[in-house]
Design a protein around this motif. Structure first.
Motif, PDB file in Angstrom:
ATOM      1  N   ASP A  35       0.806  -1.218   0.000  1.00 25.51           N
ATOM      2  CA  ASP A  35       0.000   0.000   0.000  1.00 25.51           C
ATOM      3  C   ASP A  35       0.843   1.274   0.000  1.00 25.51           C
ATOM      4  O   ASP A  35       0.350   2.341  -0.330  1.00 25.51           O
ATOM      5  N   SER A  36       2.124   1.186   0.308  1.00 22.35           N
ATOM      6  CA  SER A  36       2.961   2.389   0.291  1.00 22.35           C
ATOM      7  C   SER A  36       3.756   2.525  -1.006  1.00 22.35           C
ATOM      8  O   SER A  36       3.973   3.632  -1.479  1.00 22.35           O
ATOM      9  N   THR A  37       4.191   1.408  -1.611  1.00 20.48           N
ATOM     10  CA  THR A  37       4.994   1.492  -2.837  1.00 20.48           C
ATOM     11  C   THR A  37       4.210   1.176  -4.101  1.00 20.48           C
ATOM     12  O   THR A  37       4.633   1.538  -5.199  1.00 20.48           O
ATOM     13  N   GLY A  38       3.093   0.468  -3.963  1.00 20.99           N
ATOM     14  CA  GLY A  38       2.317   0.064  -5.131  1.00 20.99           C
ATOM     15  C   GLY A  38       2.908  -1.138  -5.863  1.00 20.99           C
ATOM     16  O   GLY A  38       2.419  -1.533  -6.909  1.00 20.99           O
ATOM     17  N   LYS A  39       3.959  -1.743  -5.291  1.00 18.12           N
ATOM     18  CA  LYS A  39       4.615  -2.880  -5.935  1.00 18.12           C
ATOM     19  C   LYS A  39       4.119  -4.196  -5.340  1.00 18.12           C
ATOM     20  O   LYS A  39       3.726  -4.247  -4.171  1.00 18.12           O
ATOM     21  N   PRO A  40       4.166  -5.271  -6.139  1.00 15.19           N
ATOM     22  CA  PRO A  40       3.757  -6.581  -5.614  1.00 15.19           C
ATOM     23  C   PRO A  40       4.672  -7.021  -4.473  1.00 15.19           C
ATOM     24  O   PRO A  40       5.882  -6.841  -4.539  1.00 15.19           O
ATOM     25  N   LYS A  41       4.069  -7.606  -3.427  1.00 10.38           N
ATOM     26  CA  LYS A  41       4.834  -8.087  -2.276  1.00 10.38           C
ATOM     27  C   LYS A  41       4.923  -9.600  -2.248  1.00 10.38           C
ATOM     28  O   LYS A  41       5.987 -10.152  -2.041  1.00 10.38           O
ATOM     29  N   ALA A  42       3.772 -10.262  -2.405  1.00  9.05           N
ATOM     30  CA  ALA A  42       3.739 -11.712  -2.224  1.00  9.05           C
ATOM     31  C   ALA A  42       2.548 -12.324  -2.938  1.00  9.05           C
ATOM     32  O   ALA A  42       1.608 -11.616  -3.310  1.00  9.05           O
ATOM     33  N   LEU A  43       2.614 -13.632  -3.124  1.00  6.58           N
ATOM     34  CA  LEU A  43       1.460 -14.410  -3.561  1.00  6.58           C
ATOM     35  C   LEU A  43       0.924 -15.133  -2.332  1.00  6.58           C
ATOM     36  O   LEU A  43       1.682 -15.789  -1.617  1.00  6.58           O
ATOM     37  N   ILE A  44      -0.377 -14.984  -2.111  1.00  2.11           N
ATOM     38  CA  ILE A  44      -1.025 -15.601  -0.961  1.00  2.11           C
ATOM     39  C   ILE A  44      -2.175 -16.466  -1.463  1.00  2.11           C
ATOM     40  O   ILE A  44      -3.010 -15.997  -2.231  1.00  2.11           O
ATOM     41  N   ARG A  45      -2.203 -17.713  -1.021  1.00  2.00           N
ATOM     42  CA  ARG A  45      -3.303 -18.608  -1.389  1.00  2.00           C
ATOM     43  C   ARG A  45      -4.297 -18.654  -0.238  1.00  2.00           C
ATOM     44  O   ARG A  45      -3.958 -19.014   0.883  1.00  2.00           O
ATOM     45  N   ILE A  46      -5.550 -18.284  -0.553  1.00  3.45           N
ATOM     46  CA  ILE A  46      -6.627 -18.339   0.425  1.00  3.45           C
ATOM     47  C   ILE A  46      -7.412 -19.621   0.195  1.00  3.45           C
ATOM     48  O   ILE A  46      -7.807 -19.940  -0.926  1.00  3.45           O
ATOM     49  N   THR A  47      -7.618 -20.365   1.285  1.00  2.00           N
ATOM     50  CA  THR A  47      -8.377 -21.610   1.239  1.00  2.00           C
ATOM     51  C   THR A  47      -9.548 -21.527   2.212  1.00  2.00           C
ATOM     52  O   THR A  47      -9.564 -20.695   3.119  1.00  2.00           O
ATOM     53  N   ASP A  48     -10.524 -22.405   1.999  1.00  2.00           N
ATOM     54  CA  ASP A  48     -11.714 -22.462   2.837  1.00  2.00           C
ATOM     55  C   ASP A  48     -11.768 -23.821   3.514  1.00  2.00           C
ATOM     56  O   ASP A  48     -11.700 -24.850   2.852  1.00  2.00           O
ATOM     57  N   SER A  49     -11.888 -23.821   4.829  1.00  2.00           N
ATOM     58  CA  SER A  49     -12.045 -25.050   5.585  1.00  2.00           C
ATOM     59  C   SER A  49     -13.263 -24.892   6.487  1.00  2.00           C
ATOM     60  O   SER A  49     -13.215 -24.162   7.477  1.00  2.00           O
ATOM     61  N   ASN A  50     -14.375 -25.502   6.090  1.00  2.00           N
ATOM     62  CA  ASN A  50     -15.633 -25.418   6.852  1.00  2.00           C
ATOM     63  C   ASN A  50     -16.080 -23.975   7.093  1.00  2.00           C
ATOM     64  O   ASN A  50     -16.490 -23.625   8.195  1.00  2.00           O
ATOM     65  N   GLU A  92     -14.246 -21.304   7.179  1.00  4.79           N
ATOM     66  CA  GLU A  92     -13.193 -20.447   7.716  1.00  4.79           C
ATOM     67  C   GLU A  92     -12.104 -20.279   6.666  1.00  4.79           C
ATOM     68  O   GLU A  92     -11.568 -21.255   6.156  1.00  4.79           O
ATOM     69  N   LEU A  93     -11.802 -19.032   6.345  1.00  7.74           N
ATOM     70  CA  LEU A  93     -10.770 -18.743   5.347  1.00  7.74           C
ATOM     71  C   LEU A  93      -9.421 -18.559   6.009  1.00  7.74           C
ATOM     72  O   LEU A  93      -9.308 -17.947   7.069  1.00  7.74           O
ATOM     73  N   LYS A  94      -8.400 -19.119   5.359  1.00 12.77           N
ATOM     74  CA  LYS A  94      -7.016 -18.971   5.800  1.00 12.77           C
ATOM     75  C   LYS A  94      -6.188 -18.579   4.592  1.00 12.77           C
ATOM     76  O   LYS A  94      -6.485 -18.967   3.470  1.00 12.77           O
ATOM     77  N   GLY A  95      -5.111 -17.841   4.823  1.00  8.47           N
ATOM     78  CA  GLY A  95      -4.227 -17.427   3.744  1.00  8.47           C
ATOM     79  C   GLY A  95      -2.784 -17.746   4.064  1.00  8.47           C
ATOM     80  O   GLY A  95      -2.297 -17.437   5.148  1.00  8.47           O
ATOM     81  N   LYS A  96      -2.116 -18.369   3.095  1.00 12.44           N
ATOM     82  CA  LYS A  96      -0.726 -18.800   3.276  1.00 12.44           C
ATOM     83  C   LYS A  96       0.141 -18.170   2.189  1.00 12.44           C
ATOM     84  O   LYS A  96      -0.233 -18.160   1.015  1.00 12.44           O
ATOM     85  N   ILE A  97       1.317 -17.676   2.568  1.00  8.47           N
ATOM     86  CA  ILE A  97       2.248 -17.080   1.604  1.00  8.47           C
ATOM     87  C   ILE A  97       2.904 -18.186   0.775  1.00  8.47           C
ATOM     88  O   ILE A  97       3.469 -19.125   1.330  1.00  8.47           O
ATOM     89  N   GLU A  98       2.808 -18.051  -0.552  1.00  6.15           N
ATOM     90  CA  GLU A  98       3.439 -19.017  -1.448  1.00  6.15           C
ATOM     91  C   GLU A  98       4.712 -18.486  -2.099  1.00  6.15           C
ATOM     92  O   GLU A  98       5.578 -19.253  -2.469  1.00  6.15           O
ATOM     93  N   LYS A  99       4.811 -17.157  -2.219  1.00  5.49           N
ATOM     94  CA  LYS A  99       5.981 -16.568  -2.890  1.00  5.49           C
ATOM     95  C   LYS A  99       6.170 -15.139  -2.413  1.00  5.49           C
ATOM     96  O   LYS A  99       5.211 -14.419  -2.199  1.00  5.49           O
ATOM     97  N   ILE A 124      -0.733 -16.461   7.241  1.00  8.01           N
ATOM     98  CA  ILE A 124      -0.802 -15.096   7.773  1.00  8.01           C
ATOM     99  C   ILE A 124      -2.238 -14.617   7.986  1.00  8.01           C
ATOM    100  O   ILE A 124      -2.460 -13.641   8.677  1.00  8.01           O
ATOM    101  N   LEU A 125      -3.183 -15.301   7.371  1.00  8.66           N
ATOM    102  CA  LEU A 125      -4.590 -14.919   7.459  1.00  8.66           C
ATOM    103  C   LEU A 125      -5.342 -16.071   8.112  1.00  8.66           C
ATOM    104  O   LEU A 125      -5.249 -17.206   7.639  1.00  8.66           O
ATOM    105  N   ASN A 126      -6.045 -15.797   9.205  1.00 10.94           N
ATOM    106  CA  ASN A 126      -6.735 -16.845   9.961  1.00 10.94           C
ATOM    107  C   ASN A 126      -8.130 -16.415  10.375  1.00 10.94           C
ATOM    108  O   ASN A 126      -8.361 -15.229  10.654  1.00 10.94           O
ATOM    109  N   GLY A 127      -9.031 -17.386  10.443  1.00  9.70           N
ATOM    110  CA  GLY A 127     -10.327 -17.179  11.078  1.00  9.70           C
ATOM    111  C   GLY A 127     -11.307 -16.275  10.371  1.00  9.70           C
ATOM    112  O   GLY A 127     -12.282 -15.842  10.986  1.00  9.70           O
TER     113      GLY A 127
END
Length: 148
Positions: A35-50, A52-59, A89-92
């Motif tokens: 949000d400060s540089t406007g450049k890509p930081k990471a790839l995050i995969r969001i999954t659904d388990s019952n 509840e969404l979670k997000g994990k850094i892939e790159k 990095i993303l939970n609940g």
């Protein structure tokens, strides 16, 4: 011949409907934009388990020059000194009307955990991810772009 055209049109319609439904949820791969540089930081995969969404850094797009697999040295608890790539990095997060809320997001740069709220935008192609302390007004928002 006409039946084949009808079948092809029906199949195409079903495929488009499935694609539209897939875009109505944050589940998938996202590119986070700083949000400060406007450049890509990471790839995050969001999954659904019952529900509840979670997000994990892939790159990471810009890992430190001398460390292609940096660790979260500023994190506490179970995340202390864990590799950032592969870290959840993303939970609940759960659906809350048209938003997703009730969860937390970890900023591996400072090791802090924030309450979080997410809102899909641009027909599901973008995700506004807000991390905050206390109330949503006291925070910052990153835009994530759907990769798949």
């Amino acid at each position: 011949m006409i039946e084949t055209k009808k079948l092809a049109a029906l199949t195409a319609g079903l495929l488009m409907a499935c694609g539209a439904m897939a875009q109505s949820t944050p589940v998938g791969l996202w590119k986070s934009i700083d949000d400060s540089t406007g450049k890509p930081k990471a790839l995050i995969r969001i999954t659904d388990s019952n529900g509840e969404l979670k997000g994990k850094i892939e790159k990471l797009f810009s890992p430190p020059p001398n460390d292609p697999n940096p660790k979260c040295d500023k994190c506490d608890g179970a995340n202390k000194d864990q590799q950032i790539i592969g870290m959840t990095i993303l939970n609940g997060m759960r659906a809350d009307g048209s938003d997703y809320a009730g969860g937390t997001i970890l900023d591996p740069n400072n090791g802090k955990v924030y309450k979080s709220k997410m809102t899909l935008a641009d027909e599901g192609k973008k995700l506004n991810v807000r991390g905050y302390i206390g109330v949503p007004m006291l925070g910052r928002t990153q835009m994530w772009v759907r990769e798949e």
